[in-house]
Design a protein around this motif. Structure first.
Motif, PDB file in Angstrom:
ATOM      1  N   VAL A  75     -79.678  -8.382-110.858  1.00 48.25           N
ATOM      2  CA  VAL A  75     -80.070  -8.393-109.443  1.00 48.25           C
ATOM      3  C   VAL A  75     -78.802  -8.157-108.635  1.00 48.25           C
ATOM      4  N   ARG A  76     -78.785  -7.086-107.882  1.00 51.45           N
ATOM      5  CA  ARG A  76     -77.627  -6.722-107.061  1.00 51.45           C
ATOM      6  C   ARG A  76     -78.030  -6.711-105.593  1.00 51.45           C
ATOM      7  N   ARG A  84     -82.873 -10.993 -96.009  1.00 52.49           N
ATOM      8  CA  ARG A  84     -81.842 -11.582 -95.142  1.00 52.49           C
ATOM      9  C   ARG A  84     -80.654 -12.088 -95.945  1.00 52.49           C
ATOM     10  N   GLU A  85     -80.920 -12.812 -97.014  1.00 55.88           N
ATOM     11  CA  GLU A  85     -79.835 -13.378 -97.818  1.00 55.88           C
ATOM     12  C   GLU A  85     -79.727 -12.598 -99.117  1.00 55.88           C
ATOM     13  N   ARG A  86     -78.928 -11.540 -99.096  1.00 54.71           N
ATOM     14  CA  ARG A  86     -78.743 -10.709-100.277  1.00 54.71           C
ATOM     15  C   ARG A  86     -77.631 -11.288-101.140  1.00 54.71           C
ATOM     16  N   HIS A  87     -77.775 -11.137-102.460  1.00 55.17           N
ATOM     17  CA  HIS A  87     -76.769 -11.664-103.380  1.00 55.17           C
ATOM     18  C   HIS A  87     -76.827 -10.922-104.706  1.00 55.17           C
ATOM     19  N   ASP A  88     -75.725 -10.990-105.421  1.00 53.71           N
ATOM     20  CA  ASP A  88     -75.658 -10.491-106.790  1.00 53.71           C
ATOM     21  C   ASP A  88     -75.921 -11.676-107.708  1.00 53.71           C
ATOM     22  N   ARG A  89     -76.685 -11.465-108.765  1.00 55.70           N
ATOM     23  CA  ARG A  89     -76.915 -12.497-109.778  1.00 55.70           C
ATOM     24  C   ARG A  89     -76.751 -11.838-111.136  1.00 55.70           C
ATOM     25  N   VAL A  90     -75.748 -12.312-111.885  1.00 53.82           N
ATOM     26  CA  VAL A  90     -75.402 -11.717-113.174  1.00 53.82           C
ATOM     27  C   VAL A  90     -75.386 -12.818-114.236  1.00 53.82           C
ATOM     28  N   TYR A  91     -75.934 -12.502-115.399  1.00 52.78           N
ATOM     29  CA  TYR A  91     -75.993 -13.451-116.510  1.00 52.78           C
ATOM     30  C   TYR A  91     -75.181 -12.945-117.685  1.00 52.78           C
ATOM     31  N   GLN A  92     -74.689 -13.888-118.475  1.00 47.28           N
ATOM     32  CA  GLN A  92     -73.988 -13.593-119.724  1.00 47.28           C
ATOM     33  C   GLN A  92     -74.445 -14.631-120.744  1.00 47.28           C
ATOM     34  N   LEU A  93     -74.896 -14.183-121.905  1.00 48.46           N
ATOM     35  CA  LEU A  93     -75.348 -15.083-122.964  1.00 48.46           C
ATOM     36  C   LEU A  93     -74.291 -15.192-124.041  1.00 48.46           C
ATOM     37  N   GLU A 105     -74.381 -18.040-115.542  1.00 47.20           N
ATOM     38  CA  GLU A 105     -74.939 -17.341-114.375  1.00 47.20           C
ATOM     39  C   GLU A 105     -73.922 -17.336-113.241  1.00 47.20           C
ATOM     40  N   GLN A 106     -73.697 -16.150-112.669  1.00 45.25           N
ATOM     41  CA  GLN A 106     -72.829 -16.014-111.496  1.00 45.25           C
ATOM     42  C   GLN A 106     -73.656 -15.458-110.355  1.00 45.25           C
ATOM     43  N   THR A 107     -73.591 -16.152-109.220  1.00 41.04           N
ATOM     44  CA  THR A 107     -74.277 -15.684-108.023  1.00 41.04           C
ATOM     45  C   THR A 107     -73.236 -15.484-106.939  1.00 41.04           C
ATOM     46  N   ARG A 108     -73.222 -14.277-106.360  1.00 36.01           N
ATOM     47  CA  ARG A 108     -72.255 -13.952-105.320  1.00 36.01           C
ATOM     48  C   ARG A 108     -73.014 -13.508-104.078  1.00 36.01           C
ATOM     49  N   ALA A 109     -72.790 -14.214-102.977  1.00 35.16           N
ATOM     50  CA  ALA A 109     -73.435 -13.865-101.706  1.00 35.16           C
ATOM     51  C   ALA A 109     -72.790 -12.601-101.143  1.00 35.16           C
ATOM     52  N   ALA A 110     -73.603 -11.699-100.636  1.00 37.28           N
ATOM     53  CA  ALA A 110     -73.101 -10.416-100.127  1.00 37.28           C
ATOM     54  C   ALA A 110     -72.352 -10.585 -98.815  1.00 37.28           C
ATOM     55  N   GLN A 111     -72.776 -11.543 -97.980  1.00 38.56           N
ATOM     56  CA  GLN A 111     -72.179 -11.688 -96.656  1.00 38.56           C
ATOM     57  C   GLN A 111     -70.771 -12.270 -96.709  1.00 38.56           C
ATOM     58  N   ASP A 112     -70.592 -13.397 -97.386  1.00 40.62           N
ATOM     59  CA  ASP A 112     -69.287 -14.052 -97.348  1.00 40.62           C
ATOM     60  C   ASP A 112     -68.570 -14.072 -98.691  1.00 40.62           C
ATOM     61  N   GLY A 151     -90.510 -23.059-116.272  1.00 38.76           N
ATOM     62  CA  GLY A 151     -90.007 -22.801-114.922  1.00 38.76           C
ATOM     63  C   GLY A 151     -89.147 -21.545-114.899  1.00 38.76           C
ATOM     64  N   PRO A 152     -88.703 -21.117-113.728  1.00 40.56           N
ATOM     65  CA  PRO A 152     -87.839 -19.934-113.626  1.00 40.56           C
ATOM     66  C   PRO A 152     -86.548 -20.137-114.417  1.00 40.56           C
ATOM     67  N   TRP A 153     -86.146 -19.117-115.159  1.00 37.70           N
ATOM     68  CA  TRP A 153     -84.966 -19.224-116.008  1.00 37.70           C
ATOM     69  C   TRP A 153     -83.966 -18.120-115.691  1.00 37.70           C
ATOM     70  N   LEU A 154     -84.374 -16.866-115.827  1.00 35.19           N
ATOM     71  CA  LEU A 154     -83.531 -15.707-115.552  1.00 35.19           C
ATOM     72  C   LEU A 154     -84.266 -14.780-114.596  1.00 35.19           C
ATOM     73  N   SER A 155     -83.497 -14.043-113.795  1.00 32.73           N
ATOM     74  CA  SER A 155     -84.091 -13.045-112.898  1.00 32.73           C
ATOM     75  C   SER A 155     -83.369 -11.724-113.078  1.00 32.73           C
ATOM     76  N   ILE A 156     -84.157 -10.662-113.156  1.00 30.72           N
ATOM     77  CA  ILE A 156     -83.580  -9.320-113.210  1.00 30.72           C
ATOM     78  C   ILE A 156     -84.267  -8.471-112.152  1.00 30.72           C
ATOM     79  N   ARG A 157     -83.700  -7.320-111.875  1.00 33.77           N
ATOM     80  CA  ARG A 157     -84.300  -6.391-110.920  1.00 33.77           C
ATOM     81  C   ARG A 157     -85.677  -5.983-111.434  1.00 33.77           C
ATOM     82  N   ARG A 158     -86.582  -5.749-110.540  1.00 40.20           N
ATOM     83  CA  ARG A 158     -87.975  -5.438-110.898  1.00 40.20           C
ATOM     84  C   ARG A 158     -88.051  -4.111-111.655  1.00 40.20           C
TER      85      ARG A 158
END
Length: 180
Positions: A75-76, A84-93, A105-112, A151-158
Motif C-alpha cells: 500500500v503506497r 485524506r490520510e495517505r500513507h505507505d504500509r510495507v511488510y517484511q516476513l 510492518e512499517q507505516t509512513r505518513a505521506a504528509q509529515d 481480524g485484519p492482519w496484512l493489507s496490500i493494494r487492491r
C-alpha cells in the motif's frame, strides 16, 4: 417515481443474488483451496519457487516469494487517490524461531513522513494454514485475515490476482513452518 422504485428493486435483487452466490460459493472455494495444497500441485509450485529464487530450501523460497509479493503490492500513498490520510504500509516476513513467523510492518505518513514500526510474532502451531482475504469493492486495499483470530492482519493494494497469489504463498509458508 415508479421508475426509481423499479430501479432500486432491481438493484436490490441483483445485490441479493450476488450475496447468495458468494455465500454458497464459500464452501466450494474452501474445497478448491484445500485441493490446491494437496496432491501433485504443491510439489510443482514449490519446485518452481525454488528454481525462481535459486535455492534448494522450500522455506527460503516461500519467504522470498511472500516478501516479493508484499513489496510489489504494498500500500503506497501514491495509490490512495482521494484519501485524506495517505500513507505507505510495507511488510517484511522472517522466521524468528521454530514455528514462529515474524511480521515487520512499517507505516509512513505521506504528509509529515512520520514512521511507525510494529513487529508481530505469530506462532503457527495449531493454526489453520489457509489464509483468507477480502478485497471490498469500496476499499482500495485487500485485507488478509489473521489466522489467529480472523481480524485484519496484512493489507496490500487492491489486486485480486496478487492477493490470491500472496494467500497461496502464505498458506504454503504456514504449512512449512508447522512442520517445525
Amino acid at each position: 417515481m415508479r421508475s426509481r422504485l423499479t430501479r432500486r428493486l432491481g438493484t436490490l435483487a441483483l445485490f441479493t443474488t450476488w450475496l447468495v452466490t458468494a455465500v454458497l460459493a464459500t464452501p466450494a472455494l474452501h474445497a478448491a483451496e484445500s485441493a490446491a495444497l494437496n496432491g501433485a500441485e504443491p510439489a510443482r509450485y514449490l519446485s518452481e519457487l525454488k528454481r525462481l529464487y535459486l535455492t534448494k530450501d522450500e522455506r527460503q523460497a516461500l519467504l522470498a516469494h511472500s516478501n516479493e509479493l508484499l513489496r510489489s503490492y504494498a500500500v503506497r500513498a501514491a495509490y490512495q487517490v482521494g484519501q485524506r490520510e495517505r500513507h505507505d504500509r510495507v511488510y517484511q516476513l522472517s522466521v524468528s524461531g521454530p514455528g514462529e513467523l515474524l511480521v515487520h510492518e512499517q507505516t509512513r505518513a505521506a504528509q509529515d513522513m512520520t514512521l511507525a514500526v510494529r513487529n508481530q510474532r505469530l506462532s503457527v502451531f495449531g493454526l489453520d494454514p489457509y489464509i483468507r482475504y477480502d478485497c471490498p469493492l469500496t476499499e482500495q486495499v485487500c485485507v488478509f485475515k489473521s489466522p489467529v483470530d480472523g481480524g485484519p492482519w496484512l493489507s496490500i493494494r487492491r489486486d485480486h490476482d496478487g492477493a490470491a497469489e500472496l494467500a497461496k504463498a502464505l498458506s504454503f509458508l504456514l504449512r512449512n513452518l508447522q512442520k517445525g
